[in-house]
Design an enzyme around this catalytic site. Structure first.
Site, PDB file in Angstrom:
ATOM      1  CD  GLU A  42     -23.944 -64.150   0.214  1.00  0.00           C
ATOM      2  OE1 GLU A  42     -25.146 -64.224  -0.606  1.00  0.00           O
ATOM      3  OE2 GLU A  42     -22.918 -64.767  -0.274  1.00  0.00           O
ATOM      4  CE  LYS A  58     -24.192 -58.524  16.115  1.00  0.00           C
ATOM      5  NZ  LYS A  58     -25.301 -58.973  16.837  1.00  0.00           N
ATOM      6  CD  GLU A  78     -35.628 -59.183   2.674  1.00  0.00           C
ATOM      7  OE1 GLU A  78     -35.099 -58.561   3.257  1.00  0.00           O
ATOM      8  OE2 GLU A  78     -35.242 -60.311   2.088  1.00  0.00           O
ATOM      9  CB  CYS A 123     -32.174 -64.798   2.126  1.00  0.00           C
ATOM     10  SG  CYS A 123     -31.095 -66.095   2.092  1.00  0.00           S
TER      11      CYS A 123
END
Ligand code: NAD
Length: 480
Positions: A257, A181, A384, A291
């Protein structure tokens, strides 16, 4: 540009039935396609198709045959290279050059690398002697690797095809059947990949694709499905936590991750011009939506002022940058720009929304931004942001630099800028991160381990590490 036509691909059949949602261009906010939203039934049929594939020709395939499929898929993407680039640019708004030099070539590379790596992978055998045992007292122990079964792969929007194929290639190489997905924001190259996999003749059900949202939708239906044997996920840490809670019900193994708040350490002995250019790349490439991007920069005091001046100057002159993926994400990044000011930051570059005087003014852009003056405890320094922004702070010595770098809930990547070789080797292993670059950033070799520590992930991808996750070693012991 032709309209994007994302479709589910289940058991070798493309379909777009049911509810849909619009796909918007981040460049100007216009609608570029319509995406089907997978219901629980669609997800269920994809999982069942994958299970059935494991009982059919795909489950009986050998490594040579699977590697041949992987090579054919790589060739198939290459043959439709421009189409893939167009689709990735339409979905993400990233500069075309980035898609053409990084995203699509790396997707091709992922399939070729895993064809090579899995074909060349040795298994172990141990001749065993047990004195005093009946008979010869000998046995042969050997290891065979078995696929995990049905693997759910969930990927984010920032490097859509690259990160999807980084999991699909090793999962297929190891003999699993996949239900993938992609992010609801970036469904197009995943659909092209399904077409290429179909054209490559991969048996029906070995690769399935469903589209849709994450929470209380296709992503959650898939990751909480009892028929899924493993979950490989790339995305935000909070999403990882939600997936883990669902996975716990069936003790489903996960490979994660996740997010980062990556530090760069610039020592006074660094080549300053290189460190500035490297930080421009590491903070502003893909508008900070990678990232691995740097959001915290620590600079040794003697060169701090000069570094901040040079970095801010470069940030102000950046021109060819892309938008945030969505209006929602743009608003999130802008809320951090405002929070930084409220927390007492000095905005030395950017801090707002650019004005282009063309169609891009309807898009989701924010300015490349450099901040200073915040304490280590500020939310802007801890959370973040995932935009084109970094905060720069001074440090005095090596120990302080390492302490500041490690003072974070995250631990994905770090960069060290120094010309002192001994310092580089001293500092790099002490930084709590899965990847430490010295005098470079994002220089990747697909054979190396990739992943994070702390809230940045669980497990490693890359090279043999992915093949380890996507297969289970089984010990066979034969008495001689
Ligand atoms: P996200 O977590 O919001 O979404 C990622 C994927 O998860 C999407 O496909 C989404 O639909 C799905 N999802 C969302 N909620 C879900 C749920 N409850 N159950 C199942 N699936 C769900 O992340 P994003 O905004 O697409 O991507 C940005 C994030 O990804 C950042 O935090 C970034 O650091 C991280 N990221 C990490 C890496 C890495 O390698 N460590 C690489 C790229 C991006």
């Amino acid at each position: 540009m032709a309209a994007m036509k994302p479709a589910h691909y289940v058991n070798g059949v493309f379909s777009t039935t049911g509810e849909t949602f619009p796909l918007l261009s981040p460049v100007d906010g216009s609608q570029v396609g319509v995406v089907p939203e997978a219901t629980r039934d669609v997800v269920d049929s994809a999982v069942r198709a994958a299970r059935a594939a494991l009982d059919g020709p795909w489950g009986r395939s050998g490594v040579e045959e699977r590697c041949a499929f992987l090579r054919r898929i790589a060739d198939g993407i290459e043959a439709r290279f421009e189409e893939f680039v167009d689709a990735e640019v339409a979905d993400t708004g990233k500069p075309r050059e980035l898609a053409a030099t990084v995203d699509i070539p790396r997707a091709i590379g992922n399939f070729r690398a895993y064809a090579d790596l899995s074909y060349g992978r040795p298994e172990r055998a141990y001749p065993t002697t047990v004195p005093g045992w009946s008979g010869s007292g000998q046995a042969l122990n050997y290891t065979v690797r078995r696929p995990l079964g049905v693997v759910a792969i969930i990927s984010p929007w920032n490097l859509p095809l690259l990160l999807l194929t980084w999991k699909v290639a090793p999962a297929l190489a190891a003999g699993n059947a996949v239900v993938a997905k992609p992010s609801e924001e970036t469904p197009s190259t995943a659909t092209l990949l399904a077409e290429v996999i179909d054209e490559a003749g991969v048996p029906d059900g070995a690769f399935n694709l469903v589209h849709g949202h994450g929470g209380a939708a296709a992503g959650e239906y898939l990751t909480s499905h009892a028929g899924v044997d493993a979950i490989a996920f790339t995305g935000a840490s909070a999403t990882g936590a939600a997936i883990m809670r669902n996975a716990a019900d069936h003790v489903t193994p996960v490979s994660f991750e996740l997010g980062g708040k990556n530090p760069a350490l610039v020592f006074a002995d660094a080549d300053l011009a290189e460190a500035v250019e490297g930080t421009v790349r590491s903070s502003f490439t893909h508008s900070g939506q990678i990232c691995l991007c740097t959001e915290r920069v620590y600079v040794q005091r003697p060169v701090y002022d000069e570094f901040v001046r040079a970095l801010a100057e470069r940030a102000r002159t950046l021109k060819d940058y892309g938008p945030m993926i969505s209006a929602e994400h743009r608003d999130k990044v802008l809320s951090y720009y405002r929070l930084a000011v409220a927390e007492g930051a000095t905005v030395v570059a950017g801090g707002g929304v650019p004005s282009f005087g063309d169609a891009r003014d309807g898009g989701f852009y924010v300015e490349p931004t450099v901040l200073t003056g915040l304490p280590q405890t500020a939310r802007t320094v801890r959370e973040e942001i995932f935009g084109p922004v970094c905060h720069v702070a001074p440090f005095d010595d090596e120990d302080e630099a390492i302490r500041l770098a490690n003072d974070s809930p995250y631990g994905l990547a770090a960069t060290v800028w120094t010309t002192d070789l001994s310092r580089a080797h001293r500092v790099a292993p002490r930084v709590e991160a899965g990847i430490v670059w010295v005098n470079c950033w994002n220089l990747r070799d697909l054979r190396t381990p990739f992943g994070g520590v702390k809230a940045s992930g669980i497990g490693r991808e890359g090279g043999e590490y992915s093949l380890d996750f996507f297969s289970e070693p089984v010990n066979v012991c034969v008495k001689i």
